[in-house]
Scaffold this active site. Structure first.
Site, PDB file in Angstrom:
ATOM      1  N   ASP A 280     -13.768   5.454 -21.891  1.00  0.00           N
ATOM      2  CA  ASP A 280     -13.555   5.591 -20.450  1.00  0.00           C
ATOM      3  C   ASP A 280     -14.378   4.618 -19.620  1.00  0.00           C
ATOM      4  O   ASP A 280     -15.319   3.992 -20.104  1.00  0.00           O
ATOM      5  CB  ASP A 280     -13.911   7.011 -20.010  1.00  0.00           C
ATOM      6  CG  ASP A 280     -15.419   7.246 -19.982  1.00  0.00           C
ATOM      7  OD1 ASP A 280     -16.082   6.877 -20.967  1.00  0.00           O
ATOM      8  OD2 ASP A 280     -15.927   7.766 -18.976  1.00  0.00           O
TER       9      ASP A 280
ATOM     10  N   ASP B 271     -23.283   1.745 -29.883  1.00  0.00           N
ATOM     11  CA  ASP B 271     -23.843   0.696 -29.031  1.00  0.00           C
ATOM     12  C   ASP B 271     -25.331   0.557 -29.379  1.00  0.00           C
ATOM     13  O   ASP B 271     -25.678  -0.067 -30.366  1.00  0.00           O
ATOM     14  CB  ASP B 271     -23.578   1.137 -27.591  1.00  0.00           C
ATOM     15  CG  ASP B 271     -24.002   0.141 -26.535  1.00  0.00           C
ATOM     16  OD1 ASP B 271     -23.124  -0.478 -25.925  1.00  0.00           O
ATOM     17  OD2 ASP B 271     -25.210   0.000 -26.307  1.00  0.00           O
TER      18      ASP B 271
ATOM     19  N   GLU C  12     -17.121   8.795 -34.146  1.00  0.00           N
ATOM     20  CA  GLU C  12     -17.538   8.258 -32.845  1.00  0.00           C
ATOM     21  C   GLU C  12     -16.529   7.217 -32.364  1.00  0.00           C
ATOM     22  O   GLU C  12     -15.846   6.595 -33.169  1.00  0.00           O
ATOM     23  CB  GLU C  12     -18.906   7.566 -33.012  1.00  0.00           C
ATOM     24  CG  GLU C  12     -20.062   8.070 -32.242  1.00  0.00           C
ATOM     25  CD  GLU C  12     -19.953   8.255 -30.757  1.00  0.00           C
ATOM     26  OE1 GLU C  12     -18.854   8.356 -30.185  1.00  0.00           O
ATOM     27  OE2 GLU C  12     -21.019   8.321 -30.139  1.00  0.00           O
ATOM     28  N   ASP C  13     -16.477   7.021 -31.057  1.00  0.00           N
ATOM     29  CA  ASP C  13     -15.622   5.952 -30.533  1.00  0.00           C
ATOM     30  C   ASP C  13     -16.288   4.590 -30.689  1.00  0.00           C
ATOM     31  O   ASP C  13     -15.674   3.631 -31.130  1.00  0.00           O
ATOM     32  CB  ASP C  13     -15.249   6.224 -29.060  1.00  0.00           C
ATOM     33  CG  ASP C  13     -16.455   6.511 -28.166  1.00  0.00           C
ATOM     34  OD1 ASP C  13     -17.607   6.518 -28.659  1.00  0.00           O
ATOM     35  OD2 ASP C  13     -16.247   6.747 -26.958  1.00  0.00           O
TER      36      ASP C  13
ATOM     37  N   ARG D 102      -9.056   6.459 -20.413  1.00  0.00           N
ATOM     38  CA  ARG D 102      -9.013   6.922 -21.802  1.00  0.00           C
ATOM     39  C   ARG D 102      -7.597   6.888 -22.362  1.00  0.00           C
ATOM     40  O   ARG D 102      -7.400   6.818 -23.572  1.00  0.00           O
ATOM     41  CB  ARG D 102      -9.518   8.372 -21.904  1.00  0.00           C
ATOM     42  CG  ARG D 102     -10.977   8.557 -21.567  1.00  0.00           C
ATOM     43  CD  ARG D 102     -11.414   9.954 -21.972  1.00  0.00           C
ATOM     44  NE  ARG D 102     -12.644  10.375 -21.309  1.00  0.00           N
ATOM     45  CZ  ARG D 102     -13.865  10.065 -21.702  1.00  0.00           C
ATOM     46  NH1 ARG D 102     -14.043   9.288 -22.747  1.00  0.00           N
ATOM     47  NH2 ARG D 102     -14.925  10.506 -21.043  1.00  0.00           N
TER      48      ARG D 102
END
Ligand code: 5GP
Length: 179
Positions: A163, A106, A102-103, A169
């Site tokens: 993004d 949250d 995952e980036d 990105r």
């Protein structure tokens, strides 16, 4: 300090490409040690994780596979709280050691739902590697990533795959929104 404007908001450079590379190398080394002798399947969460995944996977020295999934749960700067599978999982995960890539984690909703999905599909183990983690925002305890590049407070970040409404990105640093 490098500053940029995106969608009318000002962002400040927070992690340089060199700092990111160091974090990703450390993270990959931990995965190499923990998964030695196993054949993990990396499940990359598109779109945001594509750059992190490319850097991470090239530092992994294990015999491994990589596949992609695309979900949508986030637009602009506010989460919608709903997960939609846009590109579903196309790989058999039964009996596999899965590492979700995952980036950023949250609220953890995305990972919470993905983990449930992968377990239901019969994965032997599911762990999570995330470039960034916002611990203060976590709402789902099982979504706490096992491998984290950097922890971050609650600010919105862009760059390195992350993004702002589809843009930014391509930035090679990670930028934090300026209050
Ligand atoms: P969660 O399901 O954990 O609440 O949200 C995870 C997803 O929300 C991430 O994969 C990412 O797409 C998006 N997201 C969460 N925080 C940020 C942020 O600070 N910047 C950007 N660009 N996306 C974020």
């Amino acid at each position: 300090m490098r500053t940029i404007i995106e969608q009318g908001h000002t962002f400040e450079e927070w992690l340089t490409p060199e700092q990111i590379a160091k974090d990703v190398t450390e993270l990959a080394n931990r995965i190499n040690a923990d998964y030695a002798g196993r054949e993990p399947l990396f499940v990359v969460v598109l779109n945001g994780a594509f750059i992190f995944a490319a850097d991470l996977i090239r530092r992994v020295n294990l015999h491994c596979e990589t596949t992609f999934i695309r979900v949508s749960s986030y637009w602009g700067m506010a989460t919608t709280g709903k997960l939609e599978f846009i590109v579903p999982l196309q790989q058999v995960v039964e009996g596999r050691d899965v590492i979700i890539v995952e980036d950023i984690v949250d609220s953890g909703l995305t990972i919470h739902q993905l983990k449930a999905h992968l377990r239901a599909e019969g994965a032997q183990s599911v762990s999570v590697a995330s470039m960034l983690f916002k611990p203060n925002k976590l709402e789902y305890n099982d979504a706490k990533p096992d491998y984290v590049g950097r922890e971050i407070t609650n600010e919105f970040v862009i760059g390195y795959g992350l993004d702002f409404d589809g843009f930014a990105r391509n930035l090679d640093s990670i930028y934090k929104v300026k209050e």
